[in-house]
Design a protein around this motif. Structure first.
Motif, PDB file in Angstrom:
ATOM      1  N   ALA A  96       0.796  -1.224   0.000  1.00 46.60           N
ATOM      2  CA  ALA A  96       0.000   0.000   0.000  1.00 46.60           C
ATOM      3  C   ALA A  96       0.834   1.282   0.000  1.00 46.60           C
ATOM      4  O   ALA A  96       0.549   2.208  -0.784  1.00 46.60           O
ATOM      5  N   PRO A  97       1.885   1.407   0.839  1.00 48.14           N
ATOM      6  CA  PRO A  97       2.656   2.658   0.826  1.00 48.14           C
ATOM      7  C   PRO A  97       3.293   2.968  -0.521  1.00 48.14           C
ATOM      8  O   PRO A  97       3.496   4.134  -0.863  1.00 48.14           O
ATOM      9  N   HIS A  98       3.596   1.925  -1.303  1.00 49.50           N
ATOM     10  CA  HIS A  98       4.251   2.132  -2.595  1.00 49.50           C
ATOM     11  C   HIS A  98       3.250   2.479  -3.693  1.00 49.50           C
ATOM     12  O   HIS A  98       3.666   2.849  -4.802  1.00 49.50           O
ATOM     13  N   LEU A  99       1.957   2.348  -3.402  1.00 46.46           N
ATOM     14  CA  LEU A  99       0.951   2.866  -4.327  1.00 46.46           C
ATOM     15  C   LEU A  99       0.711   4.346  -4.090  1.00 46.46           C
ATOM     16  O   LEU A  99       0.564   5.119  -5.037  1.00 46.46           O
ATOM     17  N   THR A 100       0.683   4.755  -2.821  1.00 44.05           N
ATOM     18  CA  THR A 100       0.479   6.177  -2.543  1.00 44.05           C
ATOM     19  C   THR A 100       1.715   7.003  -2.912  1.00 44.05           C
ATOM     20  O   THR A 100       1.600   8.156  -3.329  1.00 44.05           O
ATOM     21  N   ASP A 101       2.889   6.420  -2.791  1.00 44.51           N
ATOM     22  CA  ASP A 101       4.135   7.079  -3.193  1.00 44.51           C
ATOM     23  C   ASP A 101       4.997   6.050  -3.921  1.00 44.51           C
ATOM     24  O   ASP A 101       5.732   5.278  -3.295  1.00 44.51           O
ATOM     25  N   PRO A 102       4.895   5.993  -5.250  1.00 47.55           N
ATOM     26  CA  PRO A 102       5.606   4.940  -5.994  1.00 47.55           C
ATOM     27  C   PRO A 102       7.077   5.204  -6.238  1.00 47.55           C
ATOM     28  O   PRO A 102       7.711   4.464  -6.999  1.00 47.55           O
ATOM     29  N   VAL A 124       3.460   5.629 -14.111  1.00 46.20           N
ATOM     30  CA  VAL A 124       3.036   5.001 -12.853  1.00 46.20           C
ATOM     31  C   VAL A 124       2.651   6.136 -11.906  1.00 46.20           C
ATOM     32  O   VAL A 124       3.518   6.828 -11.364  1.00 46.20           O
ATOM     33  N   LEU A 125       1.357   6.328 -11.725  1.00 45.02           N
ATOM     34  CA  LEU A 125       0.854   7.456 -10.947  1.00 45.02           C
ATOM     35  C   LEU A 125       0.497   7.017  -9.533  1.00 45.02           C
ATOM     36  O   LEU A 125       0.124   5.861  -9.302  1.00 45.02           O
ATOM     37  N   PRO A 126       0.581   7.935  -8.559  1.00 45.50           N
ATOM     38  CA  PRO A 126       0.198   7.591  -7.190  1.00 45.50           C
ATOM     39  C   PRO A 126      -1.306   7.373  -7.060  1.00 45.50           C
ATOM     40  O   PRO A 126      -2.102   7.914  -7.836  1.00 45.50           O
ATOM     41  N   VAL A 127      -1.672   6.578  -6.060  1.00 45.66           N
ATOM     42  CA  VAL A 127      -3.077   6.308  -5.751  1.00 45.66           C
ATOM     43  C   VAL A 127      -3.426   7.043  -4.458  1.00 45.66           C
ATOM     44  O   VAL A 127      -2.719   6.884  -3.448  1.00 45.66           O
ATOM     45  N   PRO A 128      -4.490   7.828  -4.437  1.00 44.58           N
ATOM     46  CA  PRO A 128      -4.874   8.489  -3.180  1.00 44.58           C
ATOM     47  C   PRO A 128      -5.133   7.471  -2.076  1.00 44.58           C
ATOM     48  O   PRO A 128      -5.786   6.443  -2.294  1.00 44.58           O
TER      49      PRO A 128
END
Length: 306
Positions: A96-102, A124-128
């Protein structure tokens, strides 16, 4: 799209213009559309075109189920959520942390793929963070009209989960159940760095077996029956390939010499099991150099333990 059960299909993303390498699951029902492992952004046009052909708009997508966050499985997640901010994303707590800040994920992938990052994976864009549904394993989740059992299944990746739809008998197993391409039907282990752990992988296979699934869905590639035999074949192949890497390290020399020794041995091993065409497709899905690097790191870490 290719139907595999009522309300369940998959899309061949035609990764690198090669069919049969990356499959994305699509589940439809009264509660909207669920996508399993949407793949990289570089293949997003292929995915959306396949959905549109079936009358599915991006606004119909409610949920993304991610087996893990490697870019070939989840790279398009942030772009999809940007285009449809109502999508919920289910992911393991380590991913999860690597989706919010990849940024760290991209740095790690960049060390493997270098200048090919853009052409292989796209943006590869961040996920809120508010769109994430964080999993640890052991949950039962209901998405749309379906209930999935979730298990933590590391070994290939420390952030890997698998999903079981008991109603259809299908376990969505990402890379934990290996790579199986083409008519040869040989299953091979994908072992890139940095998380390969053979003992954890064995435990994960036991967790999948405990579900007693009738079928397995592999991102690389597709739906397979005879789940127990498939899992047993993978367990054997994983140990065989790991031993090849161990032998290459014992032979001495620098990394290039060791990889060359491994490549020669595994080349013979692969070609006893599949056609030349399938061997090329397999290396597209799981490059041999990365497989060697992941297992070499595993053996070196074990050697360094007191």
């Amino acid at each position: 799209m290719f139907p595999i059960a009522p309300g369940i299909s998959y899309v061949d993303l035609n990764f690198r213009r090669t069919p049969g390498v990356i499959a994305t699951g699509v589940l439809t029902g009264p509660g909207g559309v669920t996508i399993v492992d949407p793949g990289p952004t570089s293949c997003l046009e292929t995915l959306t075109r396949a959905l549109t052909a079936e009358g599915i708009a991006l606004a119909d997508v409610r949920v993304l189920l991610l087996t893990h966050i490697h870019l070939d499985h989840a790279g398009a997640t942030g772009t999809l959520v940007q285009q449809n901010p109502n999508i919920d994303v289910y992911v393991h707590e380590r991913g999860a942390p690597h989706l919010t800040d990849p940024s760290k994920l991209l740095d790690s992938a960049g060390r493997l793929y270098g200048s090919q990052m853009g052409s292989l994976w796209g943006a590869v864009l961040p996920v809120p963070g508010e769109r994430l549904k964080v999993l640890s394993g052991g949950e039962r989740i209901t998405v749309g009209s379906r209930t999935f059992e979730v298990e933590y299944t590391p070994g290939h990746a420390s952030h890997h989960v698998s999903f079981f739809d008991r109603a259809s008998g299908i376990a969505w197993v990402g890379d934990t159940a290996g790579v199986r391409l083409g008519p040869s039907q040989s299953v091979m282990p994908p072992t890139p760095p940095p998380d390969i752990d053979l003992e954890l992988w064995d435990t994960s296979l036991s967790r999948i077996r405990a579900w007693e699934p009738s079928r397995l869905f592999l991102t690389h590639f597709g739906l397979f029956d005879a789940a127990p035999k498939h899992l047993d074949d993978l367990a054997v192949g994983l140990r065989e390939v790991a031993e090849m890497v161990r032998h290459s390290l014992e032979a001495g020399g620098d990394d290039e010499a060791q990889f060359a020794a491994f490549r020669e041995e595994i080349g013979r091993y692969i070609r006893r099991r599949m056609t030349e065409h399938d061997a090329i497709a397999y290396e597209t899905a799981a490059p041999l150099r990365f497989n060697w690097q992941g297992l070499a790191r595993y053996w070196r870490k074990r050697r360094a333990k007191p």
